[in-house]
Design an enzyme around this catalytic site. Sequence first.
Site, PDB file in Angstrom:
ATOM      1  CG  ASP A 214      66.695  35.503  78.707  1.00 42.86           C
ATOM      2  OD1 ASP A 214      66.748  36.632  78.164  1.00 42.86           O
ATOM      3  OD2 ASP A 214      66.838  34.375  77.953  1.00 42.86           O
ATOM      4  CB  ALA A 216      63.626  37.966  75.638  1.00 36.48           C
ATOM      5  CE  LYS A 249      63.189  38.282  70.915  1.00 35.26           C
ATOM      6  NZ  LYS A 249      64.434  38.406  71.349  1.00 35.26           N
TER       7      LYS A 249
END
Length: 415
Positions: A214, A216, A249
């Site tokens: 993951d 991000a 982000k």
Amino acid sequence: MSDPHCPFAALSPQNPDGLLALIAMHRADPRPGKIDLGVGIYRDADGRTPVMRAVKAAEARLLAEQPTKAYLGSEGDPRYAELIAELLLGPGADDPRRFCLQTPGGTGALRLGAELIARMAPQARVWIGDPTWPNHGPIFSAARLVPIAHAFFDRATGTIAFDAMMAALADARAGDVLLLHGGCHNPTGTQFSPDQWRALAQFCIARGLLPFIDLAYQGLGDGLDEDAGGVRLMVDAVPGAMIAYSCDKNFGLYRERVGALWIQAATPITADLARANLLTLARILWSMPPDHGAAVVRIILDDAALAQDWRAELTTMRARLNAVRGSLAAAHPALAAIAGQRGMFSLLPVGPDAVARLRQEHGIHMAGSGRINIAGLSPANLPRFTDALAACLPGDGAPRQDAPPRTTICEDMER
């Protein structure tokens, strides 16, 4: 009184969302100097979450030039996928064993990947470090998979408990999934070293595990290439891997939900098989992905001037976060490890009682676990925060008695 004849009466009550409760408490706090360290979004030194300059320019171009609002297809924007591949995987992006599907945010990528795992290996267990982002466990549980927590974080030192992690993973069996944060760990801010990434890759190969990474926060740690370094080490070593990617982000596109799911298979033939299954699953889950945010990212990365401006603004954001970390680390010995952490989050060595006291006495709002969003601090409020926090910290760097040794997969904050 519930109606026994109403079908909805059979539903079970649900626990309130911790993020919404924290937002409500902060909003209801009338004190002018209150500090919000809960919600996981970037803020500048003035407390704003501005739209990035390159995003504004790309949106203006999209408004003026976009010829249609027709469906993209379940795979999404292919040029967006190509450009993200270069950002994420570097020179090896065009490997025929790899492919990408556009998803609604990183959460959509995780859920789509979970559904593929459930289809191909329904007995697979998903090993997840504790603590983690609170949505990880529920996502895999909703796909009928079994999440298993393993040791990950040493709260006393603020670092990864790598030996304890590897010992806990001794029970992993062939076909299981190992969920890994690609960097800027949420909620701890920790990161694997290159040697640890290599060790994890060899462990996955030896045990027959599927790594699911993951990622991000690429670009908010040490740099775009640096933050993808661990992912590249892993996928270059293992035969199969999955990567959930988010642009929310690093492009500031939180509400646009811009993500991607990457698959690497052992051969191009098995990659095609996985792709066909993912397209079927994506069609069931959301049919077609949203276009606007991905189109903005595509325009930026396809334009040298916009891409350069985006990178410059991302560098400014990263420098601000790391400067705040340095100031926090210098404020108290118990916070020293924060300087070596990266990303938007850190897990303070305080427990729920101290968190409640900081909120009640000083208007400082954070998750009960002690997780803070570094971006909520600024030169204007950091001295007041560190002064208030010092009364809750031990002198020797060890957690106080009211601080739990570690949190759980079902943490109380969203990413």
